[in-house]
Enzyme design. Structure first.
Site, PDB file in Angstrom:
ATOM      1  N   CYS A 162       0.820  -1.230   0.008  1.00  0.00           N
ATOM      2  CA  CYS A 162      -0.212   0.074   0.035  1.00  0.00           C
ATOM      3  C   CYS A 162       0.669   1.133   0.056  1.00  0.00           C
ATOM      4  CB  CYS A 162      -1.110  -0.025   1.279  1.00  0.00           C
ATOM      5  SG  CYS A 162      -2.186   1.381   1.286  1.00  0.00           S
ATOM      6  N   CYS A 163       1.951   1.365   0.992  1.00  0.00           N
ATOM      7  CA  CYS A 163       2.847   2.481   0.852  1.00  0.00           C
ATOM      8  C   CYS A 163       3.603   2.650  -0.579  1.00  0.00           C
ATOM      9  CB  CYS A 163       3.829   2.162   1.943  1.00  0.00           C
ATOM     10  SG  CYS A 163       3.426   2.771   3.817  1.00  0.00           S
TER      11      CYS A 163
ATOM     12  N   CYS B 214       7.475   4.060   5.805  1.00  0.00           N
ATOM     13  CA  CYS B 214       6.673   3.687   4.767  1.00  0.00           C
ATOM     14  C   CYS B 214       7.432   3.302   3.418  1.00  0.00           C
ATOM     15  CB  CYS B 214       6.000   5.271   4.425  1.00  0.00           C
ATOM     16  SG  CYS B 214       7.175   6.621   4.050  1.00  0.00           S
TER      17      CYS B 214
ATOM     18  N   CYS C  91      -1.066   8.196   7.817  1.00  0.00           N
ATOM     19  CA  CYS C  91      -2.554   8.019   7.217  1.00  0.00           C
ATOM     20  C   CYS C  91      -3.384   7.613   8.494  1.00  0.00           C
ATOM     21  CB  CYS C  91      -2.470   7.023   6.142  1.00  0.00           C
ATOM     22  SG  CYS C  91      -1.518   7.206   4.879  1.00  0.00           S
TER      23      CYS C  91
HETATM   24 FE1  SF4 Z   1      -1.193   2.756   3.054  1.00  0.00          FE
HETATM   25 FE2  SF4 Z   1      -0.901   5.031   4.058  1.00  0.00          FE
HETATM   26 FE3  SF4 Z   1      -0.969   2.971   5.555  1.00  0.00          FE
HETATM   27 FE4  SF4 Z   1       1.049   3.483   4.011  1.00  0.00          FE
HETATM   28  S1  SF4 Z   1       0.646   4.512   5.620  1.00  0.00           S
HETATM   29  S2  SF4 Z   1      -0.100   1.305   4.355  1.00  0.00           S
HETATM   30  S3  SF4 Z   1      -0.069   4.493   2.129  1.00  0.00           S
HETATM   31  S4  SF4 Z   1      -2.696   3.781   4.374  1.00  0.00           S
END
Ligand code: SF4
Length: 244
Positions: free
Chosen positions: A123-124, A232, A206
């Site tokens: 996701c990151c 991240c 996030c």
């Molecule tokens: Fe996804 Fe943001 Fe969590 Fe990273 S920090 S896994 S981009 S929701």
């Protein structure tokens, strides 16, 4: 000094030499050097955390036209978006939004719902690392607010270094600042900051991956709680990426 890129004549030895020359100089001095070397394509990455606020304040006095950007994952807290607008107004600086590689709907369609709860690294990568790489592709240097005391990976950084993952110069002017100094700077200059910091969130990322920390916990314990993840990925070098 002329910014160099592409075939890049900035060797690690040259950057080390510059760093040695600027050793012991304050963060503002390093920023002024960077503006002289890399403007108008120099940029500052802002997460709207305390470090970003200090750097924006310093840069607003040196060159307020410096590009400030943030990675908009579409999952930031409302308080963070509100702070973005306050900082832009306070410093008279334009803040550029760098969007994620795909919308939340596209991500859910391709990878399933709530990817962050199953594969936060992926996701990151989609919402931060790839957009950053694209944004930096045409730039000679970027400034970040990382500090050595934050994570083991950041402790290995230098104030001026070659970012081999993104292929440009990286400047970390606050690398040796302790947390207390950052907050002292913010309060002494009466700078705005994220209201979540007053509600038990020392580090704000996030929404799905940030929780308040409990008394005695590390300042970044509220990030990716439940996962063996502390970064991240945007500050990883190639060796770090290979180790993942
Ligand atoms: Fe996804 Fe943001 Fe969590 Fe990273 S920090 S896994 S981009 S929701």
């Amino acid at each position: 000094m002329e910014a160099r890129r592409g075939s890049n004549t900035w060797t690690p030895a040259e950057l080390s030499s510059v760093e040695a020359r600027l050793a012991g100089r304050p963060a503002e001095y390093l920023l002024a050097w960077a503006v002289g070397a890399f403007a108008p394509d120099l940029c500052l990455a802002s997460s709207f955390g305390p470090q970003s606020i200090v750097l924006m304040h310093m840069l607003s006095a040196i060159d307020p036209k410096t590009t400030v950007f943030y990675l908009d994952t579409d999952l930031l807290f409302p308080e963070t978006y509100e702070l973005r607008d306050r900082l832009s107004e306070r410093f008279g600086m334009t803040i550029t939004r760098v969007p994620a590689s795909l919308t939340l709907e596209q991500q859910a369609a391709s990878y399933g719902p709530d990817l962050w709860s199953r594969e936060p690294n992926l996701c990151c990568h989609l919402r931060k690392v790839l957009p950053l790489r694209r944004f930096l592709a045409s730039r000679p240097a970027w400034i970040t607010g990382i500090r050595a005391s934050q994570t083991a990976q950041r402790a290995r950084a230098a104030r001026i270094e070659w970012d081999d993952a993104n292929d440009l110069v990286k400047l970390n002017p606050l690398l040796d600042w302790p947390t207390e100094r950052v907050w002292s700077y913010i309060h002494s200059h009466d700078l705005p900051f994220n209201r979540l910091h007053l509600a038990g969130f020392p580090s704000v990322g996030c929404r799905p991956c940030t929780r308040a920390v409990r008394p005695g916990e590390d300042g970044r314990a509220g990030r990716w709680a439940g996962f063996a993840k502390t970064e991240c990925g945007i500050h990883a070098n190639r060796a770090d990426e290979r180790a993942l």
